[in-house]
Design an enzyme around this catalytic site. Structure first.
Site, short mmCIF file in Angstrom:
data_model
loop_
_atom_site.label_atom_id
_atom_site.label_comp_id
_atom_site.label_asym_id
_atom_site.label_seq_id
_atom_site.Cartn_x
_atom_site.Cartn_y
_atom_site.Cartn_z
CB SER A 155 -0.99 0.00 1.16
OG SER A 155 -0.31 0.25 2.36
CE LYS B 275 -3.40 1.95 4.87
NZ LYS B 275 -3.30 1.41 3.50
#
Ligand SMILES: Nc1ncnc2c1ncn2[C@@H]1O[C@H](COP(=O)(O)OP(=O)(O)OP(=O)(O)O)[C@@H](O)[C@H]1O
Ligand SMILES: [Mg+2]
Length: 799
Positions: free
Chosen positions: A704, A747
């Site tokens: 990611s 996140k």
């Protein structure tokens, strides 16, 4: 600091008294002294004592003091013995200036020092607390008092003390001499205080008293008492000596009597106990198998002499069988309305989680048994996993027990040791059942992700059996060696993340995720739950203390940075503690004590995270990424640089393989698109690229970070800085496509916590955006991209 051996402690009497100590005079004391926290000893002037120094902080202090020359420090008792690095408010205010006479380092990294107390000191303030406490102080001199009365008291104390020395084996010759040679009443009082058997607090009180008369007045009754105790104990001693030999004789006689009785065919004196056990076996409702085993064991017991070690083992085993809840259980009260009320009463928000738990309870109610997947509450620390488990038990009216699996590496902890081991015991499951006295409790297996495995066997395998409804009705503990039906136990599990959980176990779990809390959720939790709970625990009424929202908001923002509310709870506890003290000492009249935001500094110290938003990016080649970790989201910085070389790529920061491959993909993509992106690569072969991900608790693997890597490299090569207020996440392909990644919600919450204003996310994750709480969506702008070409205009500043 602990004193390893109190026997050493003594006062050097006249020779050791402060006036006679060479080299040190009270005038040569510095203005600020480093302060050593003591946990189990109070140092008095004139006393020489060995100390064991264990903590890194104190070792550093001793090193500095001994290295610095004057070897002086302040020795002050801690209010809490266990505090490793005590804070100023955790120290008493009066201590003793002392000198390090000797220091010895040991191979186990501990240090032993011999220190000598010099003068009483009163601590004024602590200008610094780092790397250890240092304090400004004032010398405390003994008061000048009427000498005739003092002399009388002193004589009295002298004669008592001499008597005590005669009777007490613990006091040495040296002390006797010191006592005879100490003329100054103040020193004499201290000598007694050190050598009399007193509690720490009493000693501290004596240290704080600068009137010698008062010190002696306190000590005289204690001397008196000590004298009486010693006289009595020497009398008892001589009586005991005769009675021990009597017990031994009795034992032999009894054994002989037993043997004779057996020969004569008469009944065993031990029969009473055996009879009681037999009755118990009959009365306890046991299933057939345990009943049979218990009866057999009793037969064996009958054959053994009670003095044999075997007898104890066998007896212990019987006790275990008889004390387990083989059939005992609590009645379930599944009233869904009531259950919902309990869940809501104890937890704010978490609507989805509560719904899921209520559905679960509904199924139990219908089927009257628990079969099927095991619920696993997964989320960062402090979001309420354990406490939800407790509420579920309450809603069901069942007993609740928690077994922490953290760090468990031995199968025997779950399943017990075989009886052939010395000191064998059943495993934690059986122990828990005996403790809760019910065979259908709610057992929470906490920290499923922290189970280890080593040569002693794999606890996960044992857990698998415990949790599997097809097998757990005949769970066999090694110690018990009998099947116990666990199928009525409701097992709940928790974990921070599922990755490390054994795959076979993971398969059986039904996961309920608990997300991090937003700031406003934290505010509500604090207001409605944490504050009232702490007030109650501190014995304060609601109207006595008011903590306004603004204050709570500031505590959340400036003093905590966490996914859950555990630290917040601790800070609120600290606040209420301070409030309690204030109210108790000043009285608060009718008005409540209002804890204003501006006064937080006084209550909790300086703000810990003030304005610590994302670092401002001042150079080319740095980009801010978003990462997911088991303890919540994180932001991380990726750095790229370039140096003369041969066109190579260097990766550091202990990156995982997948992340390394992402980095290569990023480089390849940029090289292939150099022209389009306006990157000058003519002398590419003369340079090496270096990518580094600075340390931090973030696991550095997974794809990611792809877009962040591209942004950092592109910034380096185009000489345009990345915007400071932008953070990003996304996987990339060789063709520059940006692909879906996990953990978007955590996140984004982290980005908001760190003050980021814009996030760049993969278009494929657009669906996850709606999962992010609205309050956070308001604060941030999200850009969804399909391709790297969209990334650079968003992330990079103009030249
Ligand atoms: N939604 C909530 N409403 C009220 N109190 C809460 C809520 N969430 C957490 N708390 C409180 O926060 C504290 C910490 O929660 P808990 O111990 O259950 O965390 P946890 O998720 O088990 O953490 P860990 O993973 O570290 O074990 C508890 O006192 C709990 O009551
Ligand atoms: Mg927990």
């Amino acid at each position: 600091m602990t004193s390893p051996d109190t026997e050493f402690i003594n006062i050097l009497g006249a020779a050791g008294s402060p006036e006679a100590t060479p080299h040190v005079s009270s005038r040569s004391l510095p203005e600020v002294l480093p302060i050593l926290g003591l946990s189990d000893i109070v140092i008095f002037p004139g006393m020489v004592a060995p100390l064991l120094v264990e903590t890194a902080q104190s070792t550093k202090l001793i090193d500095d003091v001994v290295g610095g020359g004057d070897r002086l420090l302040g020795a002050v008792l801690q209010r809490k013995a266990e505090a490793e690095n005590p804070l100023p408010h955790e120290m008493y205010e009066v201590g003793c200036a002392a000198r390090v006479l000797k220091m010895l380092k040991f191979p186990d990294n501990t240090v032993r020092v011999l220190i000598e107390g010099l003068w009483r000191i009163q601590i004024k303030e602590y200008p610094t607390t780092d790397p250890y406490l240092s304090a400004k102080f004032e010398l405390v001199k003994d008061l000048k008092e009427d000498s005739v009365e003092l002399t009388a008291m002193m004589r009295n104390a002298q004669s008592q003390f001499q008597e005590i020395i005669k009777l007490s084996p613990a006091l040495s010759e040296q002390i006797k001499i010191a006592a005879l040679n100490t003329e100054e009443p103040g020193h004499f009082a201290d000598l007694i205080a050190v050598n009399l058997n007193l509690g720490l607090e009493e000693r501290q009180k004596l240290l704080e008293t600068n009137s010698v008369k008062e010190r002696l007045t306190r000590l005289l009754p204690m001397l008196n008492r000590e004298h009486e105790v010693l006289t009595l104990s020497s009398k008892i001693q001589s009586e005991v000596a005769t009675s021990i030999s009597k017990t031994q004789r009795d034992f032999f006689l009894r054994e002989q009597m037993r043997a004779i009785q057996r020969e004569l065919g008469e009944s065993d004196p031990n029969a009473g106990e055996i009879r009681a056990l037999r009755e118990k076996i009959e009365q306890t409702p046991l299933p057939p198998e345990p009943k049979q085993v218990a009866t057999q064991e009793l037969e064996r017991l009958q054959q053994m002499p009670p003095a044999a070690a075997e007898y104890g083992v066998s007896r212990h085993y019987l006790d275990w069988i008889l004390s387990l809840p083989w059939t005992k259980e609590t009645e379930d009260k599944i009233d869904l309305v009531e259950a919902e009320r309990i869940l809501n009463e104890q937890h704010f928000g978490l609507t989805k989680v509560k719904d899921r738990l209520l559905e679960f309870l509904a199924v139990i109610k219908r089927r009257k048994q628990i079969k099927g997947p095991i619920l696993c509450l997964v989320g960062p620390p402090g979001v309420g996993k354990t406490s939800l488990g407790r509420s579920v038990a309450e809603a069901l009216g069942r007993k609740f027990a928690r077994i922490s699996l953290g760090g468990m590496r031995d199968e025997a902890e779950i399943r017990g040791h075989r009886r052939t081991y010395v000191g064998a015991l059943p495993g934690r499951i059986i122990q828990t059942l005996r403790r809760v006295e019910s065979r259908n409790p709610v057992i929470m297996l906490d920290e499923l992700d922290k189970v280890g495995a080593d040569f002693r066997g794999d606890p996960a395998a044992a857990l698998l059996e415990v949790l599997d409804p097809a097998q757990n009705n005949t769970f066999t503990d090694h110690y018990l060696d009998l099947p116990f039906d666990l199928s009525r136990v409701l097992f709940l599990t928790t974990a921070n993340w599922l990755e490390p959980v054994h795959p076979a176990l993971r398969d059986r779990l039904e996961v309920i995720e608990l997300p991090s809390y937003t700031e406003s959720e934290k505010l509500q939790i604090a207001k409605r739950y944490l504050v009232p709970r702490q007030l109650e625990e501190h014995g304060l009424a609601k109207k006595e203390v008011k903590i306004p929202d603004a204050t709570l908001r500031r505590v959340i923002h400036d003093y905590t940075r966490e996914a859950g509310v555990r630290q917040l709870e601790r800070e609120i506890a600290a606040l209420t503690r301070k409030a309690t003290r204030r109210i108790v000492s000043n009285g608060n009249g009718d008005k409540p004590l209002v804890m204003a935001p501006d006064s937080l500094k006084d209550y909790l110290g300086a703000a810990r995270f003030v304005n610590e938003t994302a670092e401002t990016i001042k150079e080319c080649g740095i980009a801010t990424g978003l990462a997911w970790t088991p303890v919540g989201g994180e932001i991380l910085f990726i750095e790229a640089t370039r140096m003369p070389g041969k066109g190579g790529l260097l990766l550091t920061g202990s990156l995982g393989d997948v992340m390394k491959e992402s980095a290569q993909t990023a480089v390849s993509y940029l090289r292939s698109q150099a022209k389009l992106l306006g990157i000058d690569l003519t002398d590419y072969a003369n340079y090496d690229l270096h990518i580094h991900v600075p340390a931090g608790a973030t696991p550095k693997d997974g794809p990611s970070a792809g877009v962040t890597l591209v942004a950092a490299l592109a910034s380096l090569l185009t000489r345009r800085r990345v915007r400071s207020d932008v953070a990003m996440t996304g996987e990339i392909s060789l063709r520059g496509r940006v692909m879906r990644v996990g953990g978007i919600k955590e996140k984004v919450l982290a980005a908001a916590r760190f003050g980021i204003k814009q996030v760049i996310l993969p278009e494929q994750n657009r669906g996850d955006w709606s999962e992010v709480p609205e309050e956070v969506r308001h604060k941030l702008t999200a850009h969804f991209i399909r391709h790297i070409s969209e990334l650079l205009p968003l992330a990079l500043r103009e030249k």
